[in-house]
Design a protein around this motif. Structure first.
Motif, PDB file in Angstrom:
ATOM      1  N   HIS A 207      10.456  -3.276  -3.627  1.00 55.97           N
ATOM      2  CA  HIS A 207       9.430  -4.361  -2.178  1.00 55.97           C
ATOM      3  C   HIS A 207       8.294  -3.142  -2.973  1.00 55.97           C
ATOM      4  CE1 HIS A 207       6.470  -5.904  -0.191  1.00 55.97           C
ATOM      5  NE2 HIS A 207       6.849  -4.465   0.862  1.00 55.97           N
ATOM      6  N   PHE A 208       7.016  -3.472  -3.501  1.00 49.72           N
ATOM      7  CA  PHE A 208       6.243  -3.151  -3.443  1.00 49.72           C
ATOM      8  C   PHE A 208       5.304  -3.928  -2.780  1.00 49.72           C
ATOM      9  CE2 PHE A 208       2.182  -1.190  -5.848  1.00 49.72           C
ATOM     10  CZ  PHE A 208       2.172   0.038  -4.840  1.00 49.72           C
ATOM     11  N   ASP A 209       3.905  -3.551  -2.681  1.00 43.46           N
ATOM     12  CA  ASP A 209       2.893  -4.248  -2.382  1.00 43.46           C
ATOM     13  C   ASP A 209       0.906  -3.605  -2.505  1.00 43.46           C
ATOM     14  OD1 ASP A 209      -0.025  -5.755  -1.843  1.00 43.46           O
ATOM     15  OD2 ASP A 209       1.237  -6.347  -0.140  1.00 43.46           O
ATOM     16  N   PRO A 210       0.612  -3.869  -3.355  1.00 41.20           N
ATOM     17  CA  PRO A 210      -0.690  -3.149  -4.285  1.00 41.20           C
ATOM     18  C   PRO A 210      -1.253  -3.024  -2.208  1.00 41.20           C
ATOM     19  CG  PRO A 210       0.363  -4.403  -5.900  1.00 41.20           C
ATOM     20  CD  PRO A 210       0.993  -4.838  -4.879  1.00 41.20           C
ATOM     21  N   LYS A 211      -1.914  -4.034  -1.541  1.00 39.79           N
ATOM     22  CA  LYS A 211      -2.541  -4.319  -1.098  1.00 39.79           C
ATOM     23  C   LYS A 211      -2.475  -3.611   0.498  1.00 39.79           C
ATOM     24  CE  LYS A 211      -3.863  -9.175  -1.845  1.00 39.79           C
ATOM     25  NZ  LYS A 211      -3.476 -10.287  -1.391  1.00 39.79           N
ATOM     26  N   SER A 212      -1.179  -2.750   0.349  1.00 41.20           N
ATOM     27  CA  SER A 212      -0.222  -1.852   1.764  1.00 41.20           C
ATOM     28  C   SER A 212      -0.894  -0.646   1.311  1.00 41.20           C
ATOM     29  CB  SER A 212       1.154  -2.366   1.510  1.00 41.20           C
ATOM     30  OG  SER A 212       1.749  -1.598   0.739  1.00 41.20           O
ATOM     31  N   VAL A 213      -1.430   0.268   0.061  1.00 37.58           N
ATOM     32  CA  VAL A 213      -1.659   1.451   0.073  1.00 37.58           C
ATOM     33  C   VAL A 213      -2.993   1.657   0.273  1.00 37.58           C
ATOM     34  CG1 VAL A 213      -2.741   2.483  -2.089  1.00 37.58           C
ATOM     35  CG2 VAL A 213      -0.640   0.911  -2.833  1.00 37.58           C
ATOM     36  N   TYR A 214      -2.778   2.859   0.835  1.00 35.01           N
ATOM     37  CA  TYR A 214      -4.258   3.302   1.933  1.00 35.01           C
ATOM     38  C   TYR A 214      -4.205   4.494   1.734  1.00 35.01           C
ATOM     39  CZ  TYR A 214      -6.684   5.922   5.551  1.00 35.01           C
ATOM     40  OH  TYR A 214      -7.218   6.673   5.806  1.00 35.01           O
ATOM     41  N   PHE A 215      -5.783   5.054   0.599  1.00 37.53           N
ATOM     42  CA  PHE A 215      -5.812   6.142   0.071  1.00 37.53           C
ATOM     43  C   PHE A 215      -6.221   7.098   1.489  1.00 37.53           C
ATOM     44  CE2 PHE A 215      -5.987   3.322  -3.127  1.00 37.53           C
ATOM     45  CZ  PHE A 215      -4.979   3.942  -4.588  1.00 37.53           C
ATOM     46  N   ARG A 216      -6.123   8.146   1.710  1.00 38.51           N
ATOM     47  CA  ARG A 216      -6.558   9.227   2.668  1.00 38.51           C
ATOM     48  C   ARG A 216      -7.946   9.443   2.156  1.00 38.51           C
ATOM     49  NH1 ARG A 216      -2.423  13.220   1.828  1.00 38.51           N
ATOM     50  NH2 ARG A 216      -2.415  12.681  -0.857  1.00 38.51           N
ATOM     51  N   SER A 217      -8.902  10.545   2.934  1.00 32.02           N
ATOM     52  CA  SER A 217      -9.666  10.746   2.779  1.00 32.02           C
ATOM     53  C   SER A 217     -10.284  12.299   1.811  1.00 32.02           C
ATOM     54  CB  SER A 217     -10.549  11.180   3.850  1.00 32.02           C
ATOM     55  OG  SER A 217     -11.921  12.661   3.416  1.00 32.02           O
ATOM     56  N   PHE A 218     -10.548  12.300   0.993  1.00 32.01           N
ATOM     57  CA  PHE A 218     -10.461  13.147  -0.560  1.00 32.01           C
ATOM     58  C   PHE A 218     -11.498  14.560  -0.032  1.00 32.01           C
ATOM     59  CE2 PHE A 218      -9.273   9.512  -2.182  1.00 32.01           C
ATOM     60  CZ  PHE A 218      -8.460   9.255  -2.516  1.00 32.01           C
ATOM     61  N   ARG A 219     -11.200  14.945   1.543  1.00 32.58           N
ATOM     62  CA  ARG A 219     -12.508  16.585   1.836  1.00 32.58           C
ATOM     63  C   ARG A 219     -11.825  16.511   1.859  1.00 32.58           C
ATOM     64  NH1 ARG A 219     -17.997  15.034   0.293  1.00 32.58           N
ATOM     65  NH2 ARG A 219     -18.406  13.028  -0.263  1.00 32.58           N
ATOM     66  N   ASP A 220     -10.654  16.289   2.159  1.00 30.05           N
ATOM     67  CA  ASP A 220      -9.360  17.336   2.993  1.00 30.05           C
ATOM     68  C   ASP A 220      -9.477  18.274   2.384  1.00 30.05           C
ATOM     69  OD1 ASP A 220      -8.660  15.292   4.405  1.00 30.05           O
ATOM     70  OD2 ASP A 220      -6.277  14.446   3.702  1.00 30.05           O
ATOM     71  N   SER A 221      -9.710  19.841   2.948  1.00 33.30           N
ATOM     72  CA  SER A 221      -9.416  21.327   2.769  1.00 33.30           C
ATOM     73  C   SER A 221      -8.161  21.351   1.996  1.00 33.30           C
ATOM     74  CB  SER A 221      -9.679  21.962   3.487  1.00 33.30           C
ATOM     75  OG  SER A 221      -9.473  23.256   2.914  1.00 33.30           O
ATOM     76  N   TRP A 222      -8.677  22.014   0.420  1.00 34.99           N
ATOM     77  CA  TRP A 222      -6.694  22.442   0.153  1.00 34.99           C
ATOM     78  C   TRP A 222      -6.116  22.998   0.858  1.00 34.99           C
ATOM     79  CZ3 TRP A 222      -5.577  22.589  -5.281  1.00 34.99           C
ATOM     80  CH2 TRP A 222      -5.099  23.563  -5.713  1.00 34.99           C
ATOM     81  N   ASN A 223      -6.821  24.825   1.994  1.00 39.58           N
ATOM     82  CA  ASN A 223      -6.269  25.017   2.857  1.00 39.58           C
ATOM     83  C   ASN A 223      -5.620  24.841   4.189  1.00 39.58           C
ATOM     84  OD1 ASN A 223      -6.985  27.101   1.577  1.00 39.58           O
ATOM     85  ND2 ASN A 223      -8.659  27.203   2.092  1.00 39.58           N
ATOM     86  N   GLN A 224      -5.761  23.583   3.607  1.00 39.90           N
ATOM     87  CA  GLN A 224      -5.404  22.200   5.444  1.00 39.90           C
ATOM     88  C   GLN A 224      -3.535  21.787   5.201  1.00 39.90           C
ATOM     89  OE1 GLN A 224      -8.515  19.788   6.379  1.00 39.90           O
ATOM     90  NE2 GLN A 224      -9.160  21.653   8.197  1.00 39.90           N
TER      91      GLN A 224
END
Length: 204
Positions: free
Chosen positions: A181-198
């Motif tokens: 099972h895989f549904d492309p519509k289920s993909v959630y992309f996180r914020s790309f401003r997350d700090s490397w150090n976090q």
């Protein structure tokens, strides 16, 4: 992220048949760190582990490693936050290797399929295709994944209940895992401003 051009990549997990793959479209001004996060989200990895790209530098023909810098300096790894993907993916059919989790060794082929004009009404990145579920995190690489599928498909196996309990523990409802099972519509992309150090990395 605003960009005038979009890169369409196909990401294929290697050494597993039938193929587990995703097709994503990302802004052409992404860094390799942002591409890593998009791949992680589209594939279904939890980003608990280290990663790196192995890619050809078109300016000198040398293979370079891009990802998380090596604190010990044993291998030169370029910080992925400092390098744009457009500097290495110059035209369709360019490829790279992406490895996630150096312990389990999940190797992926990254193929640039198309360079497209951005659609102003679309918020990128997006997942536009794919097949089959991502293996569970920390299942032991391709060999361990094959063993896991064999065990959970046989209720009479001596480790069946143990593996189902483990799947429950890591977040699969009732220990159920559907490898197809895989549904492309289920993909959630996180914020790309997350700090490397976090980011909370497990060393391997």
């Amino acid at each position: 992220m605003s960009a005038s051009i979009i890169f369409q990549f196909k990401i294929t997990l290697k050494r597993i048949k039938p193929n587990i793959w995703r097709r994503i479209q990302v802004p052409g001004n992404f860094t390799f760190w942002e591409l890593h996060m998009a791949i992680s989200d589209a594939m279904g990895w939890q980003d608990y582990h280290l990663h790196q790209f192995e890619v050809l530098n078109p300016r000198n023909g040398q293979i370079v490693l891009i990802g998380t810098p090596d604190d010990f300096g044993l291998v030169e790894v370029i910080n992925g936050k400092t390098v744009k993907i457009a500097d290495f993916f110059s035209a369709p059919k360019c490829k790279a290797k992406y490895e996630y989790d150096f312990g389990d060794g999940w190797d992926h082929e990254i193929l640039l399929q198309k360079i497209l004009p951005a659609i102003p009404t679309v918020e990128y990145p997006i997942c536009v295709g794919g097949k089959r579920a991502c293996p569970p995190e920390d299942c032991g690489g391709t060999w361990g994944y094959g063993e896991l599928l064999s065990i959970i498909s046989n209720p009479n196996h001596g480790e069946y209940e143990e593996r189902k309990d483990w799947l429950k523990l890591i977040g699969y409802t009732n220990g159920e895992f559907d490898s197809e099972h895989f549904d492309p519509k289920s993909v959630y992309f996180r914020s790309f401003r997350d700090s490397w150090n976090q980011r909370n990395f497990i060393p391997l």
